[in-house]
Design a protein around this motif. Structure first.
Motif, PDB file in Angstrom:
ATOM      1  N   TRP A  68      37.473  46.990  33.940  1.00  0.00           N
ATOM      2  CA  TRP A  68      38.034  47.378  35.239  1.00  0.00           C
ATOM      3  C   TRP A  68      36.992  47.282  36.345  1.00  0.00           C
ATOM      4  N   MET A  72      37.406  45.177  39.625  1.00  0.00           N
ATOM      5  CA  MET A  72      37.461  45.842  40.919  1.00  0.00           C
ATOM      6  C   MET A  72      36.413  45.297  41.878  1.00  0.00           C
ATOM      7  N   THR A  75      37.495  41.907  43.085  1.00  0.00           N
ATOM      8  CA  THR A  75      38.693  41.974  43.920  1.00  0.00           C
ATOM      9  C   THR A  75      38.375  42.414  45.338  1.00  0.00           C
ATOM     10  N   TYR A 210      46.003  45.337  43.405  1.00  0.00           N
ATOM     11  CA  TYR A 210      46.129  46.445  42.462  1.00  0.00           C
ATOM     12  C   TYR A 210      47.525  46.472  41.837  1.00  0.00           C
ATOM     13  N   GLY A 278      40.633  53.622  45.148  1.00  0.00           N
ATOM     14  CA  GLY A 278      40.155  52.521  44.314  1.00  0.00           C
ATOM     15  C   GLY A 278      39.588  52.996  42.996  1.00  0.00           C
ATOM     16  N   HIS A 281      42.145  54.553  40.365  1.00  0.00           N
ATOM     17  CA  HIS A 281      42.986  53.621  39.608  1.00  0.00           C
ATOM     18  C   HIS A 281      42.401  53.284  38.240  1.00  0.00           C
TER      19      HIS A 281
END
Length: 391
Positions: A68, A72, A75, A210, A278, A281
């Motif tokens: 993740w 992240m 992204t 997301y 953020g 999540h």
């Protein structure tokens, strides 16, 4: 982006750019990520089915964080700086290669505590991001200080992981606390870098990215439903497996409905709010994928491949589902809802987790998930009407 040169300056994107959507390269990145998530969920499911739940949860947390966190970081960077030139594409593909290497090492890590491929894959992913941030620092002078903090922070964190890998045996009792310290180091990098110069990320684009990963995560639950149906017709029809498949389908739909509610996911660009949303999540995605692993455990129990009780199988579904509902409250509902609607998800999360202790009833867990959708939507609409009448 304008222009067709193979190499272009990595200038900042317009944070208010209209019609900003995910690029084909970002979607390909997600495809690689789903492979890594599936590997992590499979390792969790096998560990729980083998009655090694504690070890499985720890291993799942470690590997899922790495997957993740790399996703992240890429992204949010791409939301601010993606210029789609040849260097960006190649660096992104390098990061994808690291993700596949990490995914390939998850089974070895779960079975033998062999970190080599996981650490190697993560290092490749992070080196790619360092190069990305250095390009941004070179081409975006007003935000150079922040970009250099990102690059330097990622490099320091990677040195920490490398030192941990080469200096500490996997069986050391100090390993887990030191991994937690590494997470703190990683999570502190964006908070420190953004205070030097905020990156021009695009709010609509981030919310869409997301949401796309959430759909991928829900695929783990749907995959478990397919597995249950396949086993239900394996020689003779097993109604219990059919019920499991139907419950998985209903719960997946309820999870989707709760995530893609009408309320905005991220209504503010403030740094503190965006970091909470953020970072929070991580729990949303990890618990969502773990629900799929829980259903896979139930299939193992019902087919006689796991010596666990049905209550244990129901808990393997109920606990991550309850955490999923609570995490949606953490990242969204406590900010966006008011009145009674604000507390629907925590209350239903507690009820879902408690239910298997009273009696094993997977269908009741699914019914509670549907009820959470209906009650939340009704109360939110009522509160909205009352607010409009008072205005």
């Amino acid at each position: 982006m304008t222009g067709h040169a193979a190499i272009r300056p990595m200038a900042p994107r317009d944070p208010h750019e209209p019609h900003r959507v995910a690029t084909p390269l970002e979607l390909l990145f997600d495809l690689v990520t789903v492979i890594a998530i599936a590997a992590a969920a499979a390792a969790l499911h096998h560990a729980i089915a083998a009655d090694h739940a504690a070890d499985g949860i720890i291993g799942y947390a470690v590997t899922f964080f790495a997957i993740w966190w790399a996703w992240m970081n890429y992204t949010w960077f791409a939301s601010a700086y993606d210029n789609d030139d040849a260097i960006t594409r190649l660096l992104t593909m390098l990061i994808m290669g690291g993700a596949l290497l990490l995914a390939a090492g998850i089974e070895r890590f779960a079975a033998k505590l062999d970190f080599s491929l996981v650490v190697g894959g993560y290092a490749v992913m992070r080196l790619g991001m360092i190069a990305m941030w250095l390009r941004a620092a070179w081409n975006d002078p007003p935000r150079r200080a922040g970009a250099l903090r990102y690059a330097g922070g990622i490099a320091l964190a990677q040195l920490y992981w490398a030192g941990l890998y080469f200096s500490l045996p996997p069986q050391s009792p100090a390993l887990l606390p030191l991994i937690l310290l590494g997470w703190v180091i990683e999570l502190s990098v964006p908070a420190i870098a953004e205070r030097a110069a905020e990156t021009p990320w695009h709010r609509h684009h981030i919310v869409e990215r997301y949401g796309l990963l959430m759909i991928i995560v829900l695929g783990e639950v749907l995959l478990a439903a397919t597995l249950a149906l396949e086993k239900a017709w394996d020689g003779s029809f097993d109604m219990r497996l059919a019920h499991t498949a139907l419950s998985a389908l209903v719960i997946a739909f309820a999870m989707w409905w709760l995530y893609f509610a009408r309320e905005p996911q991220l209504s503010s660009n403030r740094l503190s709010r965006s970091l909470q949303w953020g970072y929070g999540h991580l729990i949303v995605f990890a618990s969502g994928a773990a629900v799929g692993a829980g259903f896979a455990v139930l299939v193992e129990i019902l087919t006689g491949h796991a010596r666990l009780s049905l209550r244990a199988g129901d808990l393997a579904v109920a606990v991550p589902l309850g955490i999923y509902l609570l995490s949606l409250w953490l990242v969204r509902d406590r900010f966006e809802l008011h009145g009674a609607a604000r507390w629907v998800l925590p209350l239903f999360a507690a009820a879902i987790v408690a239910l298997p202790f009273a009696f094993p009833a997977l269908e009741a867990i699914a019914a509670l998930a549907v009820a959470a959708v209906a009650v939340r939507a009704w109360l939110a609409a009522r509160d909205l009407r009352e607010a409009a009448a008072d205005a």
